[in-house]
Design a protein around this motif. Sequence first.
Motif, short mmCIF file in Angstrom:
data_model
loop_
_atom_site.label_atom_id
_atom_site.label_comp_id
_atom_site.label_asym_id
_atom_site.label_seq_id
_atom_site.Cartn_x
_atom_site.Cartn_y
_atom_site.Cartn_z
N GLN A 48 -20.55 13.78 5.77
CA GLN A 48 -19.31 14.20 6.42
C GLN A 48 -18.63 15.33 5.64
O GLN A 48 -18.93 15.55 4.45
CB GLN A 48 -18.36 13.01 6.53
CG GLN A 48 -18.87 11.90 7.42
CD GLN A 48 -17.93 10.71 7.41
OE1 GLN A 48 -17.69 10.10 6.37
NE2 GLN A 48 -17.39 10.38 8.57
N PRO A 49 -17.69 16.04 6.27
CA PRO A 49 -16.98 17.12 5.57
C PRO A 49 -16.28 16.66 4.29
O PRO A 49 -16.25 17.40 3.30
CB PRO A 49 -15.96 17.60 6.62
CG PRO A 49 -16.60 17.29 7.93
CD PRO A 49 -17.34 16.00 7.71
N PHE A 90 -16.86 23.27 15.98
CA PHE A 90 -15.84 24.11 16.58
C PHE A 90 -14.69 24.38 15.62
O PHE A 90 -13.82 25.19 15.89
CB PHE A 90 -15.32 23.51 17.89
CG PHE A 90 -14.93 22.06 17.81
CD1 PHE A 90 -13.68 21.69 17.33
CD2 PHE A 90 -15.82 21.08 18.19
CE1 PHE A 90 -13.32 20.37 17.25
CE2 PHE A 90 -15.46 19.73 18.11
CZ PHE A 90 -14.21 19.37 17.65
N ASP A 91 -14.65 23.66 14.47
CA ASP A 91 -13.73 23.98 13.40
C ASP A 91 -14.29 23.36 12.11
O ASP A 91 -15.34 22.72 12.12
CB ASP A 91 -12.29 23.50 13.68
CG ASP A 91 -12.17 22.00 13.88
OD1 ASP A 91 -13.01 21.24 13.34
OD2 ASP A 91 -11.24 21.56 14.58
N ASP A 92 -13.58 23.55 10.99
CA ASP A 92 -14.11 23.12 9.70
C ASP A 92 -14.23 21.60 9.58
O ASP A 92 -15.00 21.12 8.74
CB ASP A 92 -13.22 23.65 8.56
CG ASP A 92 -13.38 25.15 8.35
OD1 ASP A 92 -14.39 25.70 8.84
OD2 ASP A 92 -12.50 25.75 7.70
N ALA A 351 -17.01 12.75 13.01
CA ALA A 351 -17.35 13.52 11.81
C ALA A 351 -16.52 13.15 10.60
O ALA A 351 -16.98 13.31 9.46
CB ALA A 351 -17.20 15.03 12.10
N ASN A 352 -15.31 12.64 10.82
CA ASN A 352 -14.41 12.42 9.70
C ASN A 352 -14.07 10.96 9.43
O ASN A 352 -13.52 10.65 8.38
CB ASN A 352 -13.11 13.20 9.91
CG ASN A 352 -13.33 14.69 9.81
OD1 ASN A 352 -13.39 15.25 8.72
ND2 ASN A 352 -13.47 15.37 10.95
#
Length: 353
Positions: A48-49, A90-92, A351-352
């Motif tokens: 994950q980010p 689509f974004d960070d 994702a988060n």
Amino acid sequence: MVGPRILVVGAGPTGLTLAASLAAHGLIPTVIEQRDGMSNLSRAVGIQPSSMDVFRRIGAAEPVLAEAISFAGVLLHNGSRPLARLPLNFDDRSRLWGLAQDRTERHLLDALQRHGGTVQWGTAFRDLDQGENAVEVDAGSASGRYDWIAGCDGARSLVREAAGIGFPGFDLPQQWSIADVDAAGWRDPAWFQAFLLKHGQAAVVVPIETARFRVIASGPDALAMLPVEMPVSKVRRAGAFTISVRQAASYRADRVLLAGDAAHCHSPVGGRGMNLGIADAAELARRLVQNSVDGYSAARHPEAEQVLAFSERGRRMVQSQSVLRKTLVTSALRVFGAIPPLGRAAVRQFANG
């Protein structure tokens, strides 16, 4: 810098992240691992980010990114029929990567070594004896007196057991299975794919290299449960496992600290396990560096409790045999796929965590 003597037990993603994070601040811990060398098993694969942020701070992000697969999105199926296509990136905060765990561990070990640390392979933890100001550890060549011991030694943690920390929870009765395969020609190879099957079963396919995939299913034979053909040229590993849903009563007992699977375990639904352990490691390293360990368990226990609840809700939803519930789930997923803002919100959550 002169600092506390710290023993890290376990050289998986959690232990290596903790050790590298400490070493990056000049605190070189002793790290032991009972295996004779690095694992070649893929196990956890999703990054994950938030985990990539941790890797960036210790100098591991660039090599991980150079090798990892960036997921294009999430494909959902009802049986073999497409249900929804939810793009990522689509974004960070809507990014997700796949990489075999053994490769992630390799990059974390490299980061640890660059900061002056190392791992004592083939060194097993046996026991500990806590005193008022230190803990005496029996661990072969690493035996000695430490200020802190961090148990990062998995769900069957010997450190947790030696410290007398409870691990309440339950075991699921059914078997799940995994297969680590090479399959050049697999359709949509950069997409995370999930298949809702009959009788409350499910299967997922996760990309981990250009033509290498992890298949996970809620039955004893992951590949056989896929409702579509997968052009497998090589099976690197296949096996069945049972799932425990548990969390340590506390992440600390005096000078013993727990992180990763030693502190919590749950189903693979949602793909949170390794990332949750990495977050534990980052928080624990920060607190050891700042000498503020007192708040560690209070900070991490609720986070894991939320993840376990999220994972169980998702598992029960996916495995429900209720016709009404399955209809509601498939209808909701179609809506996510048809309405981009809702789809983006769903994949950002995926994702988060």
